[in-house]
Structures are given as C-alpha cells and as structure tokens.
Design a protein around this motif. Structure first.
Motif, PDB file in Angstrom:
ATOM      1  N   LEU A  95       0.847  -1.186   0.000  1.00 51.77           N
ATOM      2  CA  LEU A  95       0.000   0.000   0.000  1.00 51.77           C
ATOM      3  C   LEU A  95       0.883   1.236   0.000  1.00 51.77           C
ATOM      4  O   LEU A  95       1.877   1.299   0.724  1.00 51.77           O
ATOM      5  N   HIS A  96       0.511   2.242  -0.790  1.00 46.99           N
ATOM      6  CA  HIS A  96       1.264   3.493  -0.859  1.00 46.99           C
ATOM      7  C   HIS A  96       0.295   4.660  -0.670  1.00 46.99           C
ATOM      8  O   HIS A  96      -0.810   4.654  -1.194  1.00 46.99           O
ATOM      9  N   GLY A  97       0.735   5.679   0.053  1.00 47.94           N
ATOM     10  CA  GLY A  97      -0.116   6.824   0.327  1.00 47.94           C
ATOM     11  C   GLY A  97      -0.600   6.771   1.772  1.00 47.94           C
ATOM     12  O   GLY A  97       0.025   6.122   2.624  1.00 47.94           O
ATOM     13  N   CYS A 104      -2.686   3.831  -3.217  1.00 47.29           N
ATOM     14  CA  CYS A 104      -2.239   3.018  -4.344  1.00 47.29           C
ATOM     15  C   CYS A 104      -1.965   1.597  -3.862  1.00 47.29           C
ATOM     16  O   CYS A 104      -1.303   1.400  -2.842  1.00 47.29           O
ATOM     17  N   ILE A 105      -2.492   0.618  -4.565  1.00 41.50           N
ATOM     18  CA  ILE A 105      -2.339  -0.803  -4.229  1.00 41.50           C
ATOM     19  C   ILE A 105      -1.483  -1.444  -5.315  1.00 41.50           C
ATOM     20  O   ILE A 105      -1.878  -1.520  -6.473  1.00 41.50           O
ATOM     21  N   ALA A 115      -3.693  -0.671  -8.638  1.00 46.05           N
ATOM     22  CA  ALA A 115      -5.016  -0.100  -8.384  1.00 46.05           C
ATOM     23  C   ALA A 115      -4.869   1.139  -7.512  1.00 46.05           C
ATOM     24  O   ALA A 115      -3.931   1.261  -6.722  1.00 46.05           O
ATOM     25  N   ILE A 116      -5.780   2.081  -7.674  1.00 44.09           N
ATOM     26  CA  ILE A 116      -5.861   3.232  -6.785  1.00 44.09           C
ATOM     27  C   ILE A 116      -7.291   3.331  -6.278  1.00 44.09           C
ATOM     28  O   ILE A 116      -8.234   2.918  -6.967  1.00 44.09           O
ATOM     29  N   CYS A 117      -7.454   3.846  -5.066  1.00 42.44           N
ATOM     30  CA  CYS A 117      -8.791   3.937  -4.506  1.00 42.44           C
ATOM     31  C   CYS A 117      -8.940   5.184  -3.651  1.00 42.44           C
ATOM     32  O   CYS A 117      -7.957   5.736  -3.140  1.00 42.44           O
ATOM     33  N   ASN A 118     -10.172   5.640  -3.531  1.00 37.65           N
ATOM     34  CA  ASN A 118     -10.564   6.677  -2.582  1.00 37.65           C
ATOM     35  C   ASN A 118     -11.621   6.041  -1.694  1.00 37.65           C
ATOM     36  O   ASN A 118     -12.803   5.987  -2.063  1.00 37.65           O
ATOM     37  N   PRO A 119     -11.219   5.536  -0.511  1.00 39.20           N
ATOM     38  CA  PRO A 119     -12.157   4.756   0.320  1.00 39.20           C
ATOM     39  C   PRO A 119     -13.412   5.506   0.731  1.00 39.20           C
ATOM     40  O   PRO A 119     -14.506   4.939   0.701  1.00 39.20           O
ATOM     41  N   VAL A 144       2.693   7.391  -5.364  1.00 36.41           N
ATOM     42  CA  VAL A 144       1.474   8.085  -5.791  1.00 36.41           C
ATOM     43  C   VAL A 144       1.622   9.561  -5.461  1.00 36.41           C
ATOM     44  O   VAL A 144       2.211   9.932  -4.439  1.00 36.41           O
ATOM     45  N   GLY A 145       1.120  10.427  -6.340  1.00 36.37           N
ATOM     46  CA  GLY A 145       1.225  11.860  -6.127  1.00 36.37           C
ATOM     47  C   GLY A 145       0.052  12.599  -6.727  1.00 36.37           C
ATOM     48  O   GLY A 145      -0.838  12.011  -7.356  1.00 36.37           O
TER      49      GLY A 145
END
Length: 349
Positions: A95-97, A104-105, A115-119, A144-145
């Motif tokens: 996991l990043h961020g 970012c996964i 993958a990227i997510c906004n939970p 991630v940025g």
C-alpha cells in the motif's frame, strides 16, 4: 431563524472535514447539491490540505481470495469483487499513500494491474497494464502523487541495463508513458528491498524511495531517490552511512528522519535522527530516544505516520516528535492498518 446566503454556506462547508461533509449531505437538498457539485469539490481540493485532526481515521485493508476490501469500524467502504488479484497473498501486495485521499495498491507481480482507490468515496480503479519489457526486472516499486492530476510512478530495477526504468500514469489520460532517463540520475541505481519512504507531505508533490548506486567493484552508496510530480524530474540525495534495518521518513519534500526501531520484543527504545547539511556535508544528527508505548489507543494528533513491525504498528506523531501508541497486530491473516484522511479527489472521468 437566520437565513444565510449561498456564499456564506459554501464558505462554512469548505472548512469542514470530508467525513462531516459526507454526513451533512443528508441535512437538506441544497447542502447536498453544494457538496456534490464539481465546483465545490474542486475548490475544496485546492484549498484544503487534508490535515485536520478530526478528519483522520484508521482504516483496515484486507485481501482475501483476490478481493480487495477496505473497512472502517467494521463498515465496508470498498469491496472489490473482481478477480484481478486472485491467488495473491497480502505479503505480495503493498500500500502506498494516502495522498489527497488516494491510496495506491501495488502487486509485486508485474503481470497484475496497479489499483488506486478513494475509500471515503467508495471508488476503486484498476490501472492499465504497462507493456511488457524484454529486460530482466529484479523488483519494482511505485509512488502516488497529485499536482491537480492523480499520478502514479512505477520504478523497475533492470538487471540488463543496470538502471531504473520509470513510467508515469496520468489520471487525466488514463494511460502510462515512459519517462526518459534524466541526465544519468537513474543509471547504476537499484531499488532496496525496503524501498518505500513514508511521508507526512499532504500536498502530494513528491514521492521518495530508498535506493543504492553501484560503484566500482562491489561498493555501493545508499541514497534517497525523489520524484517531483510537477516537473516530472528525479534527484538523488546520498545518505551518510548504511542503516539497513532503519526506517526513513520524509517530514516534508526535503527533510528526512531516520528511525532505528529495535528488533527485540523486550526493547522499546527507538532512536530518532535528523538529516542535516552542515558546511556542504550531510550527516545524521541525533534528536532523541523515545520509548514506544506497548499499549493504548492512538490519540487524535495533527499528523502522524505508521510503521508496521512484527509486533504491531507504531504510530508516530512527527510534530510532537514522539510515538503516541502502538496498534496491535491483527490476529487474522491478510489485513493491514493505515492512517487515512479523506478527500474529494475522484477517480471517475
């Protein structure tokens, strides 16, 4: 009853944390329309540093049977039913961020998508695959940025050319492109095993990794590789000494701290060092030793960073310059705890 005009209501809402705004959508239709409008969410993202103490939560990430789940207080925020990660263990997923609310996964298997997510918005997106390369890739890592556009940078340690190959993903175009080698900066660089540098930077303009540069014979130097998301440029910082078992943490874009976390279960003394430049030379300056709390619930602090260890997850408040708690290791396999602040950055086109 006092009736406020639309501008006053909007101004008040702009100062609230994301979690409160998502709840206040149910107050009335006007509030819901304001909060859901593209104009408000863009203005909120530009003006908000996502650094409010009451907007911080601890989420639980899990990967079971190839399905990604993110939960908060036993409530599911994301449940991805796709089979992209089927057969992959959580040990091979990183996991990043978060950066601007985005996580970012990354899977260490390059044949599977990032993958990227906004939970808090319940959004998850699988990125396109990067074209296969004929090079011999030793390992990979991502960062991630955000600079008004969601960006993901992938680094590939290439044994064939003894360098790092780099690609950047843009949310606007939903595509990857290869970055050209920057003036020899990436030549002779290889990623370290524990390469990701956690950061307290909330603006998302920089990503950092731990790398080593091969020199003559078997000698190598320990360095920090930084990527400027705005200018899409790399730079390196040569570190004094070798601290293989330490954690490095970025306080901001250019300031770094080193955490010497003990290996032994009975030893809870952590040494903290700050990277300083004096007379043109970098060196680690001892800041303090702190005792890591063995029990307790994390206090709500302005900003902190998590360090996952075998005995649990350390929560360090970088402004107070101390560890505030230790989150126990989860008993079930395939779960991780991470600190999160919400945002309205959407993954939808």
């Amino acid at each position: 009853m006092v009736i406020m005009n639309n501008d006053v209501v909007t101004e008040i809402l702009l100062h609230l944390p994301v979690q409160s705004l998502l709840r206040f959508r149910s107050v009335c239709k006007f509030w819901a329309d304001v909060i859901d409008s593209r104009y408000f969410r863009k203005l909120y993202t530009q003006n908000n540093d996502n650094n409010k103490a009451d907007d911080k939560v601890y989420l639980q990430f899990s990967l079971s049977n190839g399905q990604i789940r993110v939960q908060h207080n036993q409530k599911s925020l994301i449940s991805d039913e796709s089979d992209h990660f089927k057969g992959i263990g959580v040990g091979r997923v990183r996991l990043h961020g978060p950066v601007k609310g985005l996580i970012c996964i990354e899977c260490t298997n390059l044949g599977l998508p990032i993958a990227i997510c906004n939970p808090l918005l319940g959004q998850l997106k699988h990125l396109p695959l990067i074209p296969n390369t004929s090079c011999t890739i030793i390992c990979s890592s991502v960062g991630v940025g955000f600079d008004g556009d969601c960006k993901v940078v992938q680094l590939l340690s290439c044994k064939t050319h003894r360098c790092l190959h780099t690609h950047v993903y843009s949310g606007r175009t939903n595509s990857w492109r290869e970055l050209n080698e920057h003036n020899g900066v990436l030549v002779d660089l290889q990623l370290r095993y524990d390469n990701t540098i956690k950061s307290a930077c909330t603006n998302g303009y920089y990503a950092h990794w731990r790398v080593c540069r091969r020199k003559e014979g078997y000698a190598c130097s320990s360095e920090i590789l930084s990527f400027d998301m705005k200018n899409e440029a790399f730079k390196t910082t040569v570190l004094p000494g070798e601290y293989a078992r330490s954690k490095i943490f970025a306080e901001d874009e250019h300031s770094f701290r080193r955490f010497d976390i003990p290996d032994a279960l009975f030893d809870n003394l952590v040494g903290i060092y700050e990277l300083k430049c004096e007379e043109g030379k970098l060196s680690w300056h001892h800041v303090m030793n702190v005792n890591v709390p063995l029990y307790g619930i994390p206090r709500s602090t302005s900003t902190s960073v998590l360090f996952e260890q075998y005995m649990g997850t350390f929560v360090y408040d970088f402004r107070a310059r101390k560890f505030v708690s230790l989150l126990p290791k989860r008993s079930h396999i395939g779960s991780r705890t991470f600190e999160y602040r919400g945002s309205f950055v959407s993954l939808n086109a």
